[in-house]
Design a protein around this motif. Structure first.
Motif, PDB file in Angstrom:
ATOM      1  N   TRP A 135      -7.443 -82.514 -45.975  1.00  0.00           N
ATOM      2  CA  TRP A 135      -7.387 -83.541 -46.774  1.00  0.00           C
ATOM      3  C   TRP A 135      -8.729 -84.394 -45.840  1.00  0.00           C
ATOM      4  N   ASP A 139     -12.356 -84.993 -47.213  1.00  0.00           N
ATOM      5  CA  ASP A 139     -12.337 -85.708 -47.541  1.00  0.00           C
ATOM      6  C   ASP A 139     -14.085 -86.198 -46.626  1.00  0.00           C
ATOM      7  N   THR A 190      -4.410 -83.217 -51.187  1.00  0.00           N
ATOM      8  CA  THR A 190      -5.491 -84.198 -51.170  1.00  0.00           C
ATOM      9  C   THR A 190      -5.923 -84.563 -52.492  1.00  0.00           C
ATOM     10  N   ASN A 194      -6.090 -88.110 -53.051  1.00  0.00           N
ATOM     11  CA  ASN A 194      -7.693 -88.640 -53.774  1.00  0.00           C
ATOM     12  C   ASN A 194      -6.773 -90.776 -54.933  1.00  0.00           C
ATOM     13  N   TRP A 198      -8.936 -93.383 -52.323  1.00  0.00           N
ATOM     14  CA  TRP A 198     -10.069 -93.352 -52.775  1.00  0.00           C
ATOM     15  C   TRP A 198      -9.977 -94.250 -54.936  1.00  0.00           C
ATOM     16  N   ARG A 227     -13.409 -88.133 -57.114  1.00  0.00           N
ATOM     17  CA  ARG A 227     -12.330 -87.745 -56.866  1.00  0.00           C
ATOM     18  C   ARG A 227     -11.727 -86.945 -58.535  1.00  0.00           C
TER      19      ARG A 227
END
Length: 401
Positions: A135, A139, A190, A194, A198, A227
């Motif tokens: 992650w 990112d 991940t 996301n 986000w 994302r």
């Protein structure tokens, strides 16, 4: 009793994980399809309301008319549905399953001393580190390069390179089955991060700005879209990584990391083909099936590469002879009874008597001869010839003597 309760936890967590994953991936696929299938509205009332795209669909005996607003409608609706429980539930059940099966049994499932000789505690720490590191690296790549010129291409190349490295490293450190699962789990982590870090926070900020009568910062929509697109490309690679760890002939070879990379690449190419198909149909262009063709060809090439070699003349002669129960029992006594005996019965299977061997003959055949999952991590060094002996014995009737 502890093993029995862990098996129940394993079953229920696996069931919940599959259910929530279907819900998450299904909604993700639907919205990707929707985004790529919308057409600009022509009706004056829709244009007047600020509708940016619409789609007519029929399903289950009814007609549906989804509409998408550019940024947001002029007036926020009273009831707004948020898509996030599917993601969070999938990750939580998946991590629970990983904990019950792999972390609680790290010395058996994570560690293969023929691959890397280390402690169960170190393997647990490293496996959790894989989830966090993926992650963090992903990112950083997205934030550093995502908005630059050719940002999508740069992010894609860097991310692919990182996944290749992670697959290689995992296969140098962990048992093959665990390595395959772990690479899938780090991508799945991940995906969920996301949503948690986000997508949902960005959407909440947009809603708050609209409710406050402020101008909406477009960065939130751009980042959520970026994302979400990445997540849809991760789905098939994650699924094949999760499923492939159940097939020993995939993860037991010397180049198992490359097998995993090629399987995930095939999944990403096939997924891209469907994403591109939605766009092509709306724009009246040819559907670019070549991506799916390359992905399928990759899988076929893998099947050819991993096919078992032709039997030697000696092995063919041995296979043509009846396999006696005494020979099979000798193999099972040497390779299997260590974990399947009166005192220790992994998966509630004991094989220390002739009666028990016949009772579990089909399981022995499936796990040792067909899937090649057992012995786990091939801890007792069963040979291909011994697997062939079990296979021949079962397929010729599992003779009792």
């Amino acid at each position: 009793m502890d093993a029995y309760l862990l098996d129940w936890a394993n079953l229920l967590l696996r069931w919940a994980h599959v259910i929530t994953a279907i819900a998450w991936i299904g909604s993700s696929f639907y919205f990707v399809f929707l985004d790529n299938s919308l057409t600009p509205p022509t009706a004056p009332d829709l244009v007047g309301k600020g509708v940016d795209g619409e789609l007519w669909a029929v399903h289950g005996g009814g007609f549906y008319h989804p509409q998408k607003y550019l940024v947001a409608p002029r007036q926020m609706p009273e009831h707004l549905h948020w898509f996030y429980w599917e993601s969070y539930s999938t990750w939580l059940t998946g991590f629970g399953l990983f904990t019950v099966l792999y972390l609680f049994n790290a010395g058996t499932f994570l560690v293969d001393k023929s691959v890397h000789d280390w402690s169960a505690g170190a393997a647990i720490a490293a496996s959790l580190g894989f989830l966090v590191a993926c992650w963090f690296v992903y990112d950083v790549i997205c934030r550093a390069f995502g908005r630059k010129k050719h940002g999508d291409l740069i992010v894609g190349v860097l991310l692919f390179s990182f996944v290749v490295f992670a697959a290689w490293l995992a296969c140098q450190l962990f048992a093959g089955r665990a390595a395959f699962l772990l690479v899938g789990a780090m991508l799945a982590t991940t995906m969920s991060a996301n949503v948690f870090v986000w997508i949902i926070p960005g959407q909440r900020k947009v809603v708050a700005q609209l409710q406050a009568g402020e101008d909406v910062d477009p960065i939130y929509g751009w980042r959520a879209k970026q994302r979400s697109v990445h997540n849809t490309y991760f789905t098939l690679p994650v699924l094949i990584a999760m499923l492939s760890n159940h097939y020993g002939w995939l993860y037991q070879g010397p180049h198992n990391w490359l097998v995993l990379v090629l399987l995930m690449l095939a999944g990403a190419l096939i997924r891209h083909s469907f994403v591109a198909r939605h766009k092509a149909l709306v724009q009246g262009r040819r559907v670019p099936w070549e991506h799916a063709a390359v992905g399928t060809a990759t899988v076929l090439a893998l099947a050819f590469w991993l096919a078992p070699p032709p039997m030697s003349a000696a092995d063919r002669l041995a296979a043509s002879q009846p396999a006696t129960f005494a020979e099979v029992q000798a193999v099972i006594q040497q390779r299997c009874v260590l974990c399947h005996n009166a005192q220790l019965q992994q998966k509630n299977v004991a094989l220390h008597t002739p009666e028990l061997i016949h009772e579990h003959a089909q399981q022995i055949y499936q796990q040792a001869a067909v899937l090649k999952n057992m012995p786990l991590n091939n801890a007792t060094q069963i040979t291909d010839r011994e697997r062939a002996l079990i296979k021949h014995w079962f397929e010729t009737g599992a003779a009792p003597n």
